[in-house]
Design an enzyme around this catalytic site. Structure first.
Site, PDB file in Angstrom:
ATOM      1  N   GLU A 142      22.639 -80.599  27.230  1.00 44.05           N
ATOM      2  CA  GLU A 142      22.255 -81.903  28.474  1.00 44.05           C
ATOM      3  C   GLU A 142      19.845 -81.375  28.356  1.00 44.05           C
ATOM      4  O   GLU A 142      20.203 -81.111  29.361  1.00 44.05           O
ATOM      5  CB  GLU A 142      22.376 -81.661  29.800  1.00 44.05           C
ATOM      6  CG  GLU A 142      24.005 -82.946  30.125  1.00 44.05           C
ATOM      7  CD  GLU A 142      24.290 -83.161  31.243  1.00 44.05           C
ATOM      8  OE1 GLU A 142      23.781 -82.380  32.069  1.00 44.05           O
ATOM      9  OE2 GLU A 142      25.270 -83.287  30.816  1.00 44.05           O
ATOM     10  N   GLU A 291      30.793 -86.452  27.539  1.00 39.85           N
ATOM     11  CA  GLU A 291      31.845 -86.107  28.482  1.00 39.85           C
ATOM     12  C   GLU A 291      31.270 -87.178  29.258  1.00 39.85           C
ATOM     13  O   GLU A 291      30.497 -88.024  29.522  1.00 39.85           O
ATOM     14  CB  GLU A 291      30.480 -85.626  29.159  1.00 39.85           C
ATOM     15  CG  GLU A 291      30.706 -84.258  29.433  1.00 39.85           C
ATOM     16  CD  GLU A 291      29.348 -83.148  29.853  1.00 39.85           C
ATOM     17  OE1 GLU A 291      29.157 -83.271  30.504  1.00 39.85           O
ATOM     18  OE2 GLU A 291      29.392 -82.151  29.597  1.00 39.85           O
TER      19      GLU A 291
HETATM   20  C1  GAL Z   1      27.389 -82.226  33.102  1.00 37.66           C
HETATM   21  C2  GAL Z   1      27.261 -81.359  32.525  1.00 37.66           C
HETATM   22  C3  GAL Z   1      28.779 -80.166  32.249  1.00 37.66           C
HETATM   23  C4  GAL Z   1      28.954 -80.080  34.255  1.00 37.66           C
HETATM   24  C5  GAL Z   1      29.512 -81.934  34.942  1.00 37.66           C
HETATM   25  C6  GAL Z   1      29.883 -81.558  35.867  1.00 37.66           C
HETATM   26  O1  GAL Z   1      26.219 -83.004  33.504  1.00 37.66           O
HETATM   27  O2  GAL Z   1      26.521 -81.554  31.589  1.00 37.66           O
HETATM   28  O3  GAL Z   1      28.667 -78.686  31.998  1.00 37.66           O
HETATM   29  O4  GAL Z   1      27.947 -79.496  34.897  1.00 37.66           O
HETATM   30  O5  GAL Z   1      28.080 -82.092  34.510  1.00 37.66           O
HETATM   31  O6  GAL Z   1      28.543 -81.555  36.619  1.00 37.66           O
END
Ligand code: GAL
Ligand code: ZN
Length: 652
Positions: A142, A291
Site C-alpha cells: 500500500e 486483499e
Molecule cells: C490493509 C493492509 C493490511 C492490513 C489490513 C487491515 O490496508 O494492507 O496489511 O493492515 O489493511 O488493517
C-alpha cells in the site's frame, strides 16, 4: 479465475501449517500472498538472511498445489535498522521525526533506506527466482506519496524543481512569486510546505501542487528500484503492487507504469463499484484484488460482521468489474499485535465456520465458471475522466467546503450504475476515441493541449459532459486569464459571466424544459449562451432565469455543461436522456444496491448481477439471457435473494 488468501505462517506454529494448507486446498484456494511484513524474520540481523522458514512454508503449501506471491517486506523496517540509522525515519510537517513502533516508519527518499530496500529485495529475488511455487511479487505494501518533510526530501525537492523548471527565473514565473515577495534567488531558499511557516495554511498553491507531484514521484522512484532488481533476477515472475482504490496521495498511473498488472485492497464500505472501475482504468486491463474483506474490520474496536452471502457477493462484484483473482485478507485472525481483531476467514480458534464455507462455495464457483470468464473483460461505451493533478489542486483550494473531484465522480458514476450503464474511469491522458460519451468532472487545471484534445473529440462526433470549475487554472496552479470555461468556451458554446459560491448551506433550484426541478447547492455558475442551448435555468435569487446547464452542437458532436452541483436524482434524469439518445445499452431502473457489471468475450457478454442488499430484489432484463448457475434461459424479471448473485450470458 484465482481464489487466494493472505497468509502469515510466521505468526503460527509450524505444526499448524499443513492443516492450514489442507483447509485452503479444500476451499479451492490456489494462491497465497506471503511475507510482505516479515523483514525481521527474513533478516534478523544486518545481512543475515534467513529463508529456510519461508522455504519450508512454501514447501508445505506446494504439497497442496498452492502457489505464492511474495511481498518485499519494506513497509515494516526492523528495529535494528532504525536503531543503527535513525535518520531513515520520516519527518512530519511540523519537522518532528516519527519513531519506531508501528509500520511505514521510513522516508522513501532516504539513500540509506534505499540501500537496505535494494539489499533485501535482491536477496529475496535471487533466492526465489527459480522456486517452482513462486508466481510473482508484490512491491512493499500500500504505497502512498512520500509526504515527508526531512532534509533529504527538501534537497530532493529542490533538485526535482531544478530539473522541471531549468532555472529559478522560470520557477519564479511559473509560480508567480512576486506575490508576497516570494521570489527565489537560490534553490536552497525554496521550502517544503512545512507547517512551521508563519500562517501554516498559507503556502503558495503552486508550491503545494508541485510538492504533491514530487512526493508521488519519489515513491514511484523507490518502487522502480525494487522492480528493476526483480526483473533482473526473476524474468519469469510478474510484479504487481496492492493499490488502495480511491486513495489519492500518489499518482497511480505513474506507479502502475512499472508493473505487469494492478492489484488492490478492497474493504467495501459503500459500493466498491467506483474504486473497482478506477483500479481497472489505471492500466485499462483486468486486475487482482490482493486483499478482499472476508470478516469484520477491527484493530482495537470491531465493525459489524459481513452478513451471510455478503462476502461472496463482494467477490463476484469484483469479478464483474474485471478482477481475475480475489485474494482474501486474511487466513486467520492473528493472536498478537495491532490487528488482533481484524477477522480472518478463520477466527482465532481456527474452526472452519460459516465464512469458510461461503468462501469454499466461491472456490467451487470460480472453478466451474473459469472457462466462461477466461479471456473476458469489461468493455464500455462511457468514460469518466480521472486525474490526480485535478484531485490535488481541488484539495489545495476546494473552492467551497465539500467541493471535490470525488463528489462529482461519485454522482456521475452512481447515476450510470443505477441505469445499468457500465463506465470506464480513465486518465485525462487516455485515448478517448473508443468512447461514445465522455464525462469530465471539473477540469479545474486545464492546459491548451487537453482542451484541444477534448475539442477535437467533440468536433469529430463525440459527446462530452463538462462540469463547473472547468478551465480555472493552468498546470502551475495559477488562474488562467480568459473568461471561463477558458479554452473550452468554443466547444461548450458558453461564457461563465460570474459565479456564486453558495456553499453547503446554500440552495437554489434548477428547472428543466420538461418541467423537472432539482435542488442545487455548493456552486452556481451564471451562464451566457454563445451558441449553446439552455438545458436548465435557476429558479431563485438575483439570477432567476439565468441558464445553469447547457448543451451545444459542436462539429459532428455535442457538449453539455453542468454549471452547478445538483442533487443526486438529477444525474440519473440527465444522463438517462443522454444515454437513451445515444442508444447505449442499459438496464434502467435497477433497485438501489443491485448492480449489473458486464465482461465481454468472444462468446458474448457475461452479466454479473449482484444484490448488495439484505433484501430480495427483482431486476427487469431487456433481453433473454442464459442463467449460468441455473443452466436455464431467463427472460424479463429475475429475482435475487438477499446478497444473491446471478451470472447471465447474452449474445447482444
Ligand atoms: C490493509 C493492509 C493490511 C492490513 C489490513 C487491515 O490496508 O494492507 O496489511 O493492515 O489493511 O488493517
Ligand atoms: Zn524524507
Amino acid at each position: 479465475m484465482i481464489l487466494g488468501v493472505d497468509y502469515y505462517p510466521e505468526h503460527w506454529d509450524e505444526a499448524r501449517w499443513p492443516v492450514d494448507a489442507q483447509l485452503m486446498q479444500e476451499a479451492g484456494i490456489s494462491v497465497v500472498r506471503l511475507a510482505e511484513f516479515a523483514w525481521s524474520k527474513l533478516e534478523p540481523r544486518e545481512g543475515d538472511y534467513q529463508f529456510a522458514w519461508l522455504d519450508r512454508a512454501l514447501g508445505v503449501l506446494g504439497e497442496r498445489a498452492i502457489q505464492a506471491v511474495l511481498g518485499t517486506p519494506t513497509a515494516a523496517p526492523p528495529a535494528w535498522l532504525i536503531e543503527k540509522h535513525p535518520q531513515v525515519l520520516p519527518v512530519d510537517e511540523w519537522r518532528r521525526p516519527l519513531g519506531f513502533g508501528a509500520r511505514l516508519h521510513r522516508c522513501l527518499a532516504n539513500p540509506t533506506f534505499r540501500h537496505y530496500s535494494r539489499a533485501i529485495t535482491a536477496a529475496m529475488a535471487q533466492h526465489y527466482a527459480a522456486h517452482p511455487s513462486v508466481l510473482g511479487w508484490q512491491t512493499d505494501n500500500e504505497l502512498t506519496g512520500n509526504r515527508c518533510y526531512c532534509d533529504v526530501c527538501a534537497a530532493r525537492f529542490r533538485e526535482w524543481l531544478e530539473r522541471k523548471y531549468g532555472s529559478l527565473d522560470a520557477l519564479n514565473r511559473a509560480w508567480g512569486t512576486p506575490f508576497w515577495s516570494q521570489e527565489y534567488t537560490a534553490w536552497t531558499q525554496v521550502p517544503l510546505p512545512w507547517q512551521t511557516t508563519c500562517g501554516p495554511m498559507a503556502h503558495n498553491p503552486s508550491l503545494l501542487l508541485d510538492y504533491r507531484r514530487f512526493a508521488s514521484d519519489i515513491t514511484v522512484e523507490f518502487q522502480h528500484e525494487q522492480v528493476e532488481i526483480l526483473r533482473e533476477h526473476c524474468p519469469e515472475h510478474f510484479v504487481t503492487h496492492n493499490f488502495m482504490g480511491l486513495h489519492d496521495a500518489i499518482n497511480y498511473y505513474d506507479l502502475a507504469r512499472d508493473l505487469d498488472f494492478v492489484s488492490w485492497d478492497n474493504y467495501p464500505g459503500g459500493s466498491a463499484a467506483l474504486p473497482h472501475d478506477v483500479m481497472r482504468g489505471i492500466q485499462g486491463e483486468n486486475f487482482w484484488v490482493m486483499e478482499e474483506k472476508c470478516g469484520h474490520a477491527g484493530w482495537n474496536t470491531m465493525g459489524p460482521i459481513p452478513r451471510p452471502g455478503q462476502v461472496r457477493a463482494w467477490a463476484w462484484q469484483a469479478v464483474g468489474h474485471g478482477a481475475d483473482a480475489v485474494v482474501f485478507f486474511r487466513w486467520r485472525s492473528c493472536r498478537s499485535g495491532t490487528e488482533q481483531f481484524w477477522q480472518g476467514i478463520l477466527n482465532h480458534d481456527a474452526v472452519p465456520g460459516r465464512r469458510y464455507r461461503e468462501i469454499a462455495q466461491l472456490g467451487r464457483e470460480f472453478r466451474q465458471f473459469a472457462p466462461d470468464l477466461e479471456g473476458t473483460s469489461p468493455e464500455n461505451d462511457v468514460a469518466l475522466l480521472y486525474s490526480y493533478d485535478q484531485i490535488w489542486a481541488l484539495q489545495i483550494q476546494p473552492q467551497v467546503p465539500g467541493f471535490s473531484l470525488g463528489l462529482w465522480l461519485e454522482r456521475y458514476h452512481q447515476a450510470l450504475h443505477r441505469l445499468g450503464v457500465g463506465a470506464d474511469v480513465v486518465s485525462t491522458e487516455a485515448d478517448l476515441s473508443p468512447y461514445k460519451l465522455v464525462i469530465a468532472p471539473p477540469l479545474y487545471l486545464l492546459d491548451d493541449a487537453l482542451a484541444a484534445r477534448l475539442d477535437r473529440y467533440v468536433a469529430e462526433g463525440g459527446h462530452l459532459v463538462a462540469s463547473a470549475r472547468t478551465g480555472v487554472k493552468d498546470g502551475n496552479n495559477c488562474a488562467r486569464e480568459e473568461t471561463l470555461p477558458g479554452p473550452l468556451a468554443r466547444t461548450l458554446g458558453i461564457a461563465v459571466e460570474d459565479y456564486d459560491a453558495i456553499g453547503q448551506g446554500g440552495t437554489n433550484v434548477v428547472a428543466l424544459a420538461d418541467g423537472a426541478r432539482f435542488k442545487v447547492s455548493l456552486w452556481c455558475d451564471l451562464l451566457r449562451l454563445e451558441g449553446a442551448k439552455q438545458v436548465a435555468r435557476y429558479m431563485r435569487d438575483f439570477y432567476e432565469g439565468v441558464p445553469a446547464i447547457s448543451v451545444h452542437n459542436h462539429g459532428k458532436g455535442r457538449a453539455w455543461y453542468v454549471g452547478t452541483v445538483p442533487e443526486e436524482r438529477f444525474f440519473r434524469h440527465f444522463l438517462r436522456g443522454i444515454v437513451e439518445g445515444l442508444r447505449l445499452r442499459m438496464v434502467p431502473d435497477l433497485p438501489k444496491g443491485v448492480e449489473v457489471a458486464a465482461r465481454q468475450g468472444d462468446r458474448g457478454r457475461i452479466l454479473v448481477v449482484t444484490n448488495l442488499t439484505p433484501h430480495k430484489q427483482v431486476v427487469h432484463l431487456q433481453d433473454a439471457c442464459e442463467d449460468l448457475f441455473a443452466r436455464a434461459i431467463v427472460t424479463e424479471a429475475i429475482e435475487l435473494h438477499p446478497f444473491g448473485v446471478r451470472l447471465l450470458r447474452t449474445t447482444r
